[in-house]
Design an enzyme around this catalytic site. Structure first.
Site: not given
Length: 381
Positions: A136, A358, A361
């Site tokens: 990702s 998160d 990311h």
């Protein structure tokens, strides 16, 4: 026959179909002539310069040693007008109130990097194919580049397909396609009698899609840290004839990355393809790394000052360097780790579509735009 086995058997056909669809879309559009203005842009982007040298720097300039500075001209694009961003990275859409994190540019100590010019990029790589291969974080960088180009050429026609494992963004008038191939370990997870097995010694099947690209940007690391069958995606690890429930993850990463390096050396035609490794993207879950115990990326609004990270380097960095040095194929390391470690403010934190925290990311617009600016500089110098 299980559905998973059927999927594995049909995967190469699915990938071939998606690649064919992208090529047909591009072939259906007549390519315009290059104007005098575009020729000037090509020159600015470094057309005709020497090929890439070394592992991570070109022309004596280390792009990755420097500091973050405030820059009112940033960001490169408005997230609300880019059609490629998924909710996981769209921090402003999901409520992030501050925008200061968007206003920083990377300044190397020893040189000036060219500002990204999407039209120049499209002209220089007209008719070419770029592929990001990995997890990702590769998706983060792929979407970023798509948005940067999209914003540079207002009204440009695109074709966009998001599918697992292969997605693409095509810029039709220029014949340029950006592909994303999702494979978090680079090596195979295969079905055996005992269950799903991470095979450290094999890359096959879908890797055929990586061939015949003009630019390849590989990435792998985050999934090697995942624990538990559901999160890691496998039941056992295979190293040759040895089948294990688990092993030291750094050792496993080294073995898997060595298999990838062998694949690159055997399958990539360097007269056609430029190869990059994206580098290790850091996380910010542990505040003591930057002298803020009990903190995470939540609520962070400023990058760290200076050019060094208090928490030091990551063990995976030395493995990447070791493997790249062993290769016959010249692979340019986008050494983004330290500059990204300084950006504790640039994660989605709680402002992503999936909820939770998160700190892995990165928001878009945001830090991956700098990764692509450095990719652009490396291709131009």
């Amino acid at each position: 026959m299980s559905l998973q086995l059927i999927f594995l058997l049909l995967l190469p056909l699915l990938i071939l179909t998606i690649l064919s669809e992208a090529d047909k879309v591009l072939a259906s559009d007549k390519k315009p002539q290059v104007s005098d203005r575009n020729i000037t842009s090509l020159s600015a982007a470094g057309e005709g310069k020497a090929t890439l040298k070394g592992r991570k720097q070109t022309s004596g300039c280390n792009l990755f040693q420097g500091k973050w500075v405030f820059d009112a001209s940033y960001p490169f694009y408005d997230s609300s007008t880019c059609p490629f961003i998924n909710g996981e990275f769209d921090c402003l859409k999901f409520g992030r109130p501050d925008k200061q994190f968007l206003k920083f540019s990377w300044r190397p100590d020893s040189c000036t990097i060219p500002r990204f010019n999407g039209e120049a990029f499209l002209n220089k790589w007209r008719g070419k194919r770029v592929m990001f291969v990995g997890d990702s974080l590769s998706e983060n960088m792929w979407e970023s580049l798509g948005c940067m180009i999209h914003a540079s050429v207002p009204g440009i026609k695109t074709n966009f397909l998001r599918r697992t494992p292969l997605s693409y963004i095509s810029f039709q008038e220029y014949g340029v396609t950006l592909y994303l191939y999702r494979t978090p370990y680079l090596v195979n997870i295969s079905k055996e009698k005992v269950g799903n097995v991470l095979n450290l010694g094999t890359i096959e099947g879908g890797a055929d899609a990586w061939k015949n690209m003009d630019i390849l940007v590989f990435n792998s690391w985050h999934w090697w840290l995942h624990k538990g069958v559901i999160k890691q995606g496998w039941d056992f690890i295979r190293n040759g004839s040895s089948l294990m429930r688990d092993m030291n993850r750094l050792d496993a990463f080294y073995l898997g990355l060595t298999t990838w390096a062998q694949w690159v050396d055997q399958n990539v035609n360097t007269s056609q393809t430029r190869v990059f490794f994206q580098g290790i993207s850091p996380t910010h879950f542990v505040g003591k790394e930057w002298d803020e115990p009990n903190k995470t990326c939540i609520g962070q609004m400023q990058p760290l000052t200076g050019s060094t990270y208090p928490g030091g380097s990551l063990p995976a960095e030395s493995i990447v360097s070791r493997v790249l040095r062993s290769m016959k194929t010249p692979v340019y390391l986008l050494d983004i780790t330290t500059l990204s470690q300084l950006r504790k403010d640039a994660h989605p934190s709680t402002y992503g579509e999936n909820g939770g925290t998160d700190c892995s990311h990165w928001c878009l617009p945001g830090l991956p735009d700098t990764w692509n600016q450095l990719l652009y500089a490396a291709l131009s110098m």
